[in-house]
Motif scaffolding. Structure first.
Motif, PDB file in Angstrom:
ATOM      1  N   GLN A   1      72.284  42.671  58.713  1.00 13.46           N
ATOM      2  CA  GLN A   1      71.166  43.690  58.512  1.00 13.46           C
ATOM      3  C   GLN A   1      70.637  43.994  57.178  1.00 13.46           C
ATOM      4  O   GLN A   1      69.676  44.278  56.889  1.00 13.46           O
ATOM      5  CB  GLN A   1      71.137  44.659  59.581  1.00 13.46           C
ATOM      6  CG  GLN A   1      71.380  44.338  61.080  1.00 13.46           C
ATOM      7  CD  GLN A   1      71.899  45.420  61.989  1.00 13.46           C
ATOM      8  OE1 GLN A   1      72.680  46.220  61.390  1.00 13.46           O
ATOM      9  NE2 GLN A   1      71.075  45.673  63.022  1.00 13.46           N
ATOM     10  N   ALA A   2      71.853  44.390  56.397  1.00  8.95           N
ATOM     11  CA  ALA A   2      71.574  45.057  55.227  1.00  8.95           C
ATOM     12  C   ALA A   2      70.774  43.973  54.215  1.00  8.95           C
ATOM     13  O   ALA A   2      70.045  44.191  53.381  1.00  8.95           O
ATOM     14  CB  ALA A   2      72.923  45.364  54.438  1.00  8.95           C
ATOM     15  N   VAL A   3      71.290  42.573  54.367  1.00 10.81           N
ATOM     16  CA  VAL A   3      70.622  41.463  53.760  1.00 10.81           C
ATOM     17  C   VAL A   3      69.168  41.485  54.259  1.00 10.81           C
ATOM     18  O   VAL A   3      68.256  41.188  53.098  1.00 10.81           O
ATOM     19  CB  VAL A   3      71.452  40.256  53.676  1.00 10.81           C
ATOM     20  CG1 VAL A   3      70.746  39.008  53.166  1.00 10.81           C
ATOM     21  CG2 VAL A   3      72.683  39.989  53.110  1.00 10.81           C
ATOM     22  N   ALA A   4      69.051  41.263  55.230  1.00 11.42           N
ATOM     23  CA  ALA A   4      67.678  41.085  55.906  1.00 11.42           C
ATOM     24  C   ALA A   4      66.699  42.459  55.442  1.00 11.42           C
ATOM     25  O   ALA A   4      65.477  41.926  55.257  1.00 11.42           O
ATOM     26  CB  ALA A   4      67.777  41.175  57.233  1.00 11.42           C
ATOM     27  N   ALA A   5      67.367  43.527  55.420  1.00  8.16           N
ATOM     28  CA  ALA A   5      66.466  44.750  54.827  1.00  8.16           C
ATOM     29  C   ALA A   5      66.415  44.857  53.446  1.00  8.16           C
ATOM     30  O   ALA A   5      65.354  45.796  53.187  1.00  8.16           O
ATOM     31  CB  ALA A   5      67.057  45.889  55.567  1.00  8.16           C
TER      32      ALA A   5
ATOM     33  N   PHE B   1      71.103  38.258  65.585  1.00  8.14           N
ATOM     34  CA  PHE B   1      71.355  37.244  64.645  1.00  8.14           C
ATOM     35  C   PHE B   1      71.818  36.102  65.509  1.00  8.14           C
ATOM     36  O   PHE B   1      73.012  36.161  66.260  1.00  8.14           O
ATOM     37  CB  PHE B   1      72.291  37.613  63.632  1.00  8.14           C
ATOM     38  CG  PHE B   1      71.532  38.632  62.886  1.00  8.14           C
ATOM     39  CD1 PHE B   1      70.669  38.330  61.747  1.00  8.14           C
ATOM     40  CD2 PHE B   1      71.844  39.998  62.992  1.00  8.14           C
ATOM     41  CE1 PHE B   1      70.076  39.351  60.846  1.00  8.14           C
ATOM     42  CE2 PHE B   1      71.225  40.889  62.080  1.00  8.14           C
ATOM     43  CZ  PHE B   1      70.445  40.537  61.172  1.00  8.14           C
ATOM     44  N   GLY B   2      71.205  34.655  65.369  1.00  6.45           N
ATOM     45  CA  GLY B   2      72.047  33.716  66.051  1.00  6.45           C
ATOM     46  C   GLY B   2      73.079  33.432  65.253  1.00  6.45           C
ATOM     47  O   GLY B   2      73.134  33.686  64.048  1.00  6.45           O
TER      48      GLY B   2
ATOM     49  N   ALA C   1      79.147  31.595  61.311  1.00  8.03           N
ATOM     50  CA  ALA C   1      77.952  31.445  60.466  1.00  8.03           C
ATOM     51  C   ALA C   1      76.699  32.098  61.184  1.00  8.03           C
ATOM     52  O   ALA C   1      76.341  31.684  62.345  1.00  8.03           O
ATOM     53  CB  ALA C   1      77.437  30.009  60.419  1.00  8.03           C
ATOM     54  N   LEU C   2      76.252  33.344  60.548  1.00  8.23           N
ATOM     55  CA  LEU C   2      74.981  33.829  61.065  1.00  8.23           C
ATOM     56  C   LEU C   2      73.808  33.651  60.255  1.00  8.23           C
ATOM     57  O   LEU C   2      73.755  33.492  59.084  1.00  8.23           O
ATOM     58  CB  LEU C   2      75.142  35.669  60.881  1.00  8.23           C
ATOM     59  CG  LEU C   2      76.049  36.350  62.199  1.00  8.23           C
ATOM     60  CD1 LEU C   2      77.479  35.829  62.179  1.00  8.23           C
ATOM     61  CD2 LEU C   2      76.154  37.611  62.135  1.00  8.23           C
ATOM     62  N   ASP C   3      72.595  33.495  61.280  1.00  5.72           N
ATOM     63  CA  ASP C   3      71.572  32.959  60.654  1.00  5.72           C
ATOM     64  C   ASP C   3      71.008  34.464  60.012  1.00  5.72           C
ATOM     65  O   ASP C   3      70.552  35.345  60.488  1.00  5.72           O
ATOM     66  CB  ASP C   3      70.380  32.533  61.901  1.00  5.72           C
ATOM     67  CG  ASP C   3      71.054  31.235  62.370  1.00  5.72           C
ATOM     68  OD1 ASP C   3      71.776  30.552  61.712  1.00  5.72           O
ATOM     69  OD2 ASP C   3      70.770  31.182  63.767  1.00  5.72           O
TER      70      ASP C   3
END
Length: 415
Positions: free
Chosen positions: A201-205, A78-79, A100-102
């Motif tokens: 990762q949990a948000v993205a998944a 993650f950027g 702040a992570l993208d």
């Protein structure tokens, strides 16, 4: 004596040189560690570098700055950006290091916290927030199902993050996961970012969160208030509001203006000067006079309505005469004055009295189209509260009052 003075001068200069050399060495070592991790560093970043971040702690206050921007990619890909962020003029001054992570998609604003770290300003703009809770961790959002789904998706990662950091102060800001309390030390920052990776990762998944993806709103200077804008100075507003008129050099500072539903906001600090003569007598009995200039200021939070109202004040300025109501509790807490007792009686009905007793707002005075609140400082959270109170008061006026005024009820009518 002269040699002694030079000795101390040389000593001070030598100490300063040693301190400067140590600080320079530490700085070079720090930058070397940052670059060794493949990250970039900007010692003088522009505020525009974080313009895409809009939810608290961003979008609050009038004085904002960033410093020491570090950017790169986390171990999970993650950027990220990490930087010092400061604002003032919206409740307690904020100064902290933020990460702040993208994220791969945008979500409505939401916040994750423990009991002690709920972010200031998240209810700005009259947001009605709800929360979901799990073992001391709260997810706060404007939508109950979003709060529940977010906590279900990231709860395990947040609890682990809490065990590592000892505090939870996280936010979903559009397509970014934002965390307060990021360390500056590169080694510690690696561990801090590693704690955020599972949450991102949990948000993205999450399929339930993906379905909630929304188009990120256009940047606004003020969180919760897309209708507010920064003006800075406009001395013409001094002709609109009942400000102090004595002295000279009248000027405005930090003016914020808004316009919504035809109601104009002007919130600013009014500065002016006065001169006085000061007389002193010296040891020989001679009298001396000099002119002393005193500097004065007052905060102003005023509104211009698109219609006229009879003069009325609620814990505000002296207008007309005092009106008593049947509720002794209300009469004890509020002083209502007006030049139109019928109007005051019509708008101060039991439901409005109950609302005022429950909210305990700052006082205000309305006369014609002008409404001015009694404020103790120029603070945008205070301005937000005043705007909410004004709409709440106007919105609770019965329909027949609006008809008597020859006006249509407003869209914010409370029924």
């Amino acid at each position: 004596m002269l040699n002694s003075v030079w000795f101390w001068v040389v000593l001070v200069l030598a100490v300063a040189a040693v301190v400067g050399a140590v600080l320079l060495a530490r700085r070079r070592h720090y930058l070397g560690e940052v670059r060794a991790l493949g990250w970039s560093h900007d010692s003088r970043p522009a505020l525009a570098a974080v313009a895409d971040l809009q939810a608290p702690p961003f979008g609050l206050g009038m004085s904002r700055s960033i410093d020491e921007l570090v950017s790169g990619t986390t171990a999970a890909g993650f950027g990220f950006r990490v930087f010092e962020y400061t604002y003032a003029g919206a409740g307690p001054k904020y100064s902290g290091r933020v990460a702040a992570l993208d994220l791969p998609f945008a979500l409505p604003d939401a916040f994750l916290s423990d009991a002690e770290h709920v972010r200031t300003g998240i209810a700005s703009g009259g947001r009605n927030l709800v929360q979901a809770q799990d073992a001391g961790i709260r997810a706060i959002a404007a939508d109950a199902s979003l709060a529940t789904d977010l906590l279900a998706a990231v709860g395990a990662g947040v609890h682990e993050y809490a065990r590592t950091t000892g505090a939870v102060d996280l936010g979903i800001d559009g397509s970014h996961l934002v965390a307060s309390g990021a360390p500056k030390d590169p080694e510690k920052l690696v561990a801090f970012l590693a704690g955020l990776d599972p949450i991102a990762q949990a948000v993205a998944a999450s399929t339930t969160l993906t379905g909630r993806s929304v188009r990120q709103p256009a940047p606004s200077a003020f969180y919760g208030h897309p209708d507010w804008s920064w003006v800075g100075e406009d001395d013409s507003v001094l002709d609109w509001y009942p400000v102090s008129t004595g002295g000279y050099g009248h000027r405005t500072e930090d003016l914020v203006r808004g316009l919504r539903d035809g109601i104009r906001l002007d919130a600013f600090t009014h500065h002016w000067k006065t001169d006085r003569t000061e007389t002193t007598t010296d040891a020989e009995g001679h009298t001396h006079t000099r002119t002393v200039t005193d500097h004065h200021s007052e905060p102003v939070c005023g509104f211009v309505l698109p219609f006229n109202l009879p003069a009325i004040s609620v814990n505000g300025r002296r207008v007309g005469r005092k009106v008593q109501f049947e509720s002794s509790d209300f009469n004890e807490a509020f002083t209502v004055r007006t030049d139109d007792p019928k109007f005051a009686s019509d708008v101060t009905h039991p439901r409005t009295m109950e609302w005022l007793l429950a909210t305990g707002p700052r006082g205000w005075t309305a006369s014609g189209p002008i409404v001015v609140f009694e404020v103790e400082q120029h603070d945008l959270l205070v301005v937000d509260e005043c705007e909410t109170v004004l709409r709440g008061w106007l919105g609770r006026m019965p329909r027949f009052v609006w008809q008597d005024l020859g006006l249509q009820p407003p869209p914010y009518l409370v029924e």
